[in-house]
Design a protein around this motif. Structure first.
Motif, PDB file in Angstrom:
ATOM      1  N   MET A 531       0.828  -1.211   0.000  1.00 38.69           N
ATOM      2  CA  MET A 531       0.000   0.000   0.000  1.00 38.69           C
ATOM      3  C   MET A 531       0.859   1.257   0.000  1.00 38.69           C
ATOM      4  SD  MET A 531      -2.986   1.130  -0.236  1.00 38.69           S
ATOM      5  CE  MET A 531      -4.048  -0.249   0.062  1.00 38.69           C
ATOM      6  N   LYS A 532       1.915   1.247   0.836  1.00 42.32           N
ATOM      7  CA  LYS A 532       2.838   2.389   0.885  1.00 42.32           C
ATOM      8  C   LYS A 532       3.520   2.584  -0.477  1.00 42.32           C
ATOM      9  CE  LYS A 532       2.751   3.711   5.299  1.00 42.32           C
ATOM     10  NZ  LYS A 532       2.270   5.048   5.642  1.00 42.32           N
ATOM     11  N   THR A 533       3.918   1.464  -1.088  1.00 37.99           N
ATOM     12  CA  THR A 533       4.580   1.530  -2.405  1.00 37.99           C
ATOM     13  C   THR A 533       3.641   2.125  -3.449  1.00 37.99           C
ATOM     14  OG1 THR A 533       5.702  -0.509  -1.765  1.00 37.99           O
ATOM     15  CG2 THR A 533       5.941   0.159  -4.039  1.00 37.99           C
ATOM     16  N   LEU A 534       2.376   1.657  -3.427  1.00 36.62           N
ATOM     17  CA  LEU A 534       1.391   2.174  -4.394  1.00 36.62           C
ATOM     18  C   LEU A 534       1.154   3.666  -4.193  1.00 36.62           C
ATOM     19  CD1 LEU A 534      -1.235  -0.706  -4.465  1.00 36.62           C
ATOM     20  CD2 LEU A 534       0.065   0.124  -6.416  1.00 36.62           C
ATOM     21  N   LYS A 535       1.009   4.071  -2.911  1.00 36.11           N
ATOM     22  CA  LYS A 535       0.766   5.489  -2.604  1.00 36.11           C
ATOM     23  C   LYS A 535       1.947   6.339  -3.043  1.00 36.11           C
ATOM     24  CE  LYS A 535      -2.926   5.567   0.474  1.00 36.11           C
ATOM     25  NZ  LYS A 535      -3.953   6.553   0.665  1.00 36.11           N
ATOM     26  N   PHE A 536       3.156   5.842  -2.765  1.00 37.99           N
ATOM     27  CA  PHE A 536       4.370   6.557  -3.145  1.00 37.99           C
ATOM     28  C   PHE A 536       4.437   6.709  -4.666  1.00 37.99           C
ATOM     29  CE2 PHE A 536       9.064   6.478  -3.937  1.00 37.99           C
ATOM     30  CZ  PHE A 536       9.336   7.732  -3.395  1.00 37.99           C
ATOM     31  N   GLY A 537       4.112   5.602  -5.358  1.00 41.39           N
ATOM     32  CA  GLY A 537       4.102   5.623  -6.818  1.00 41.39           C
ATOM     33  C   GLY A 537       3.070   6.594  -7.362  1.00 41.39           C
ATOM     34  N   GLN A 538       1.908   6.614  -6.705  1.00 44.11           N
ATOM     35  CA  GLN A 538       0.834   7.515  -7.142  1.00 44.11           C
ATOM     36  C   GLN A 538       1.243   8.976  -6.952  1.00 44.11           C
ATOM     37  OE1 GLN A 538      -2.694   7.380  -4.777  1.00 44.11           O
ATOM     38  NE2 GLN A 538      -4.006   8.132  -6.400  1.00 44.11           N
ATOM     39  N   GLN A 539       1.867   9.257  -5.801  1.00 44.29           N
ATOM     40  CA  GLN A 539       2.297  10.635  -5.535  1.00 44.29           C
ATOM     41  C   GLN A 539       3.356  11.072  -6.540  1.00 44.29           C
ATOM     42  OE1 GLN A 539       3.389  10.278  -1.438  1.00 44.29           O
ATOM     43  NE2 GLN A 539       1.437  11.054  -0.692  1.00 44.29           N
ATOM     44  N   ILE A 540       4.290  10.177  -6.837  1.00 43.77           N
ATOM     45  CA  ILE A 540       5.330  10.508  -7.816  1.00 43.77           C
ATOM     46  C   ILE A 540       4.693  10.803  -9.172  1.00 43.77           C
ATOM     47  CG2 ILE A 540       7.204   9.483  -9.190  1.00 43.77           C
ATOM     48  CD1 ILE A 540       8.220   8.189  -6.649  1.00 43.77           C
TER      49      ILE A 540
END
Length: 597
Positions: A531-540
């Motif tokens: 979930m953290k990885t997805l959120k980080f990817g989305q923010q980027i």
């Protein structure tokens, strides 16, 4: 024996393959011949077993090399020893019963042919693991059971839970598979992939490939840390749960360690297996008590029993682990089929708090689930007793594992508690929901009755055939009866708790979020990282790319870069007031000049 055993084993493999091909070609056909062929295969598999019991011989069957390599040649090689020849009839017998049950249970499914085909492919993959004589062949079967479990758990693919459970199963197994791939690569480069050659090098074996094997077994057999996928796998149809938990898939991990046990003579590896197994058996049993879904309770019971097998491997007793594996298959398959019958009759209801009084409405299934539960508890003279009691006695006479013994005894008490909990909630008292009861017919009775006989007689038959010359062990009566005493204590405690709860005021059943109920919060922990990885990817992608890159290098950046050039090459400064002023002054000046003429 040297010719009969390999011939009959190859016949079983070929017959099952031809049966799958027939199901593949003919889309609509009567499935009764499928169960008849399964029955025939089971009877054929008993012949090599009877020859083995009389002669105690081990046979190997190898093809000419298929792939030539500089270090080793890869060929198809079968090992037919005590482990493989004992487990082939067990897995065939259980699959035969489950296929027959599936014809009734999945009768309304439009793709029932495909479903039976998947079950048979699952069985073949497991038989490849059982008979593999080299690591490459074992890996083929290993990946085979993995992909078939993915397809079968996600059978009802329209449900999001079934999809996520299937993905969970394959991802957790891939984590374990890293260990097996690493071990295979290690052995390919530094030793041999042939098991007979491996066993001669047990003294020089490095710790790294051995820990890879333990990791592979922990993933496949759902040991603590990689355990959440097994209860989640209950999203699949009940026949899948029965096959997955009894004689295929989850026992493959333990079977890997049993098969390769001669090279695992290492203190670190044994200690790891012991700690992992004892922790798993207690944790899963404690988790089972907090669940209300009947299938999840039985699934966690499987994890607990697998922990017990892993403990035995850690104590250098692979044959006892194998005995428990074989005995466990019968009553675990029966538990799932009986729970499937309950769920089917209650219109898909799986919460045990909403069941009740089924011993009046479904007497045959109720009797069978009671026998299976008693066998799981280890009640004397049922199948589970011969393996479970022997395991606890073996742990008792060892001086070095009092911690593991204590955990196992507590887990034994808890297993009696959750088994009695199922019996009390489902069979006794009054119906708690509207029950749409179907009549118990022959199609349902035959497979479950067979498994019931297996749950009652398999242990006795094993004792009569293989344990005739047992060594006499002397131990105090209290220690000898410790397992039985603990089991009875668990039954009494569970019944006592059951009598306490009905006197509470009626209220809507709710599920508390507890440590054991949430499987030690592993689902949350393991989902946090993705979930953290997805959120980080989305923010980027949204904030960094859109707001920064496009602002600086997109249309705005392009206009900013061209402004300076425009300013140097023209007088146009984009100043509208100046333009208007100049325009107005020019017009006035022109008018004045024209007027003066």
């Amino acid at each position: 024996m040297n010719t009969i055993t390999p011939t009959l084993t190859v016949t079983i493999f070929m017959s099952l393959t031809l049966l799958i091909m027939k199901l593949l070609i003919k889309k609509t056909q009567n499935l009764t011949h499928t169960k008849h062929i399964m029955m025939l295969m089971f009877i054929i598999s008993l012949i090599p077993l009877s020859l083995l019991l009389n002669n105690e011989n081990e046979t190997m069957l190898s093809s000419p090399p298929i792939i030539y390599m500089t270090t080793t040649n890869i060929s198809i090689s079968l090992i037919l020893d005590t482990f493989s020849l004992t487990f082939i009839p067990v897995s065939l017998f259980i699959t035969w019963s489950i296929v027959e049950f599936s014809i009734w249970y999945m009768s309304t499914d439009p793709y029932i042919n495909k479903f039976i085909k998947h079950l048979l492919t699952f069985l073949i993959a497991m038989l490849i693991i059982i008979t593999a004589n080299n690591m490459i062949q074992l890996f083929v079967g290993w990946e085979g059971v993995g992909i078939m479990s993915f397809l079968l758990i996600g059978w009802w693919y329209a449900r999001s839970d079934a999809n996520s459970a299937a993905l969970q199963a394959i991802i957790y197994n891939r984590i374990g598979d890293i260990g097996l791939i690493m071990t295979t690569a290690w052995l390919m480069s530094s030793s041999s992939m042939n098991m007979q050659e491996l066993f001669t090098q047990h003294e020089t074996m490095s710790i790294i490939p051995l820990m890879g094997l333990v990791g592979a077994a922990a993933g496949k057999s759902a040991q603590f840390g990689l355990h959440p996928w097994l209860p989640a796998a209950m999203e699949g149809p009940t026949p899948v749960s029965a096959l997955l938990h009894s004689s295929t898939m989850v026992v493959a991990g333990v079977f890997l360690l049993i098969r390769l046990h001669p090279i695992m003579q290492n203190n670190i590896t044994s200690t790891t297996c012991l700690i992992l197994g004892a922790t798993t058996t207690l944790f899963a049993a404690a988790s089972a008590i907090t669940q209300h879904d009947i299938k999840k309770i039985i699934a966690l019971s499987t994890t607990s029993q697998l922990g017990l097998m892993m403990t035995m491997i850690g104590l250098n007793q692979p044959k006892l682990a194998f005995l428990h594996m074989a005995m466990h298959s019968f009553f675990k398959a029966l538990l799932f089929l009986c729970s499937g019958s309950f769920i089917h009759n209650l219109g898909g209801e799986q919460d045990i708090r909403k069941m009740g009084n089924l011993n009046k409405n479904l007497p045959m299934t109720s009797s069978m689930i009671t026998i299976a539960s008693l066998s799981l508890m280890g009640m004397p003279f049922l199948s589970g007793f011969y393996s479970k009691d022997t395991i606890i006695e073996t742990m008792t006479i060892s001086h070095i594992n009092s911690w593991a013994l204590m955990l196992t005894l507590v887990a034994t008490m808890l297993s009696a508690m959750y088994s009695m909990r199922i019996i009390n909630f489902t069979l006794t008292n009054f119906p708690r929901t509207k029950q749409k009861i179907h009549q118990e017919n022959k199609t349902l009775a035959k497979p479950t009755l067979r498994l019931t006989l297996g749950s009652i007689l398999a242990g006795t038959m094993t004792k009569l055939s293989t344990l005739q010359t047992t060594s006499t062990m002397t131990m105090p009566t209290t220690i000898k009866l410790s397992a039985l005493t603990i089991t009875i204590a668990g039954i009494l405690l569970s019944t006592d708790l059951m009598f306490l709860s009905p006197h509470q005021p009626p209220k809507k059943p709710k599920t508390l979020t507890l440590f054991f109920n949430q499987l030690a919060f592993f689902n949350m922990i393991h989902r946090a990282a993705p979930m953290k990885t997805l959120k980080f990817g989305q923010q980027i992608s949204t904030e960094l790319v859109d707001l920064w890159a496009l602002e600086n290098y997109g249309p705005k950046g392009l206009s900013n870069s061209t402004i300076k050039m425009i300013h140097t090459t023209t007088q146009q400064k984009n100043l509208i007031k100046n333009y208007l002023t100049t325009f107005t002054l020019t017009i006035i000046l022109t008018l004045v000049l024209m007027m003066s003429k």
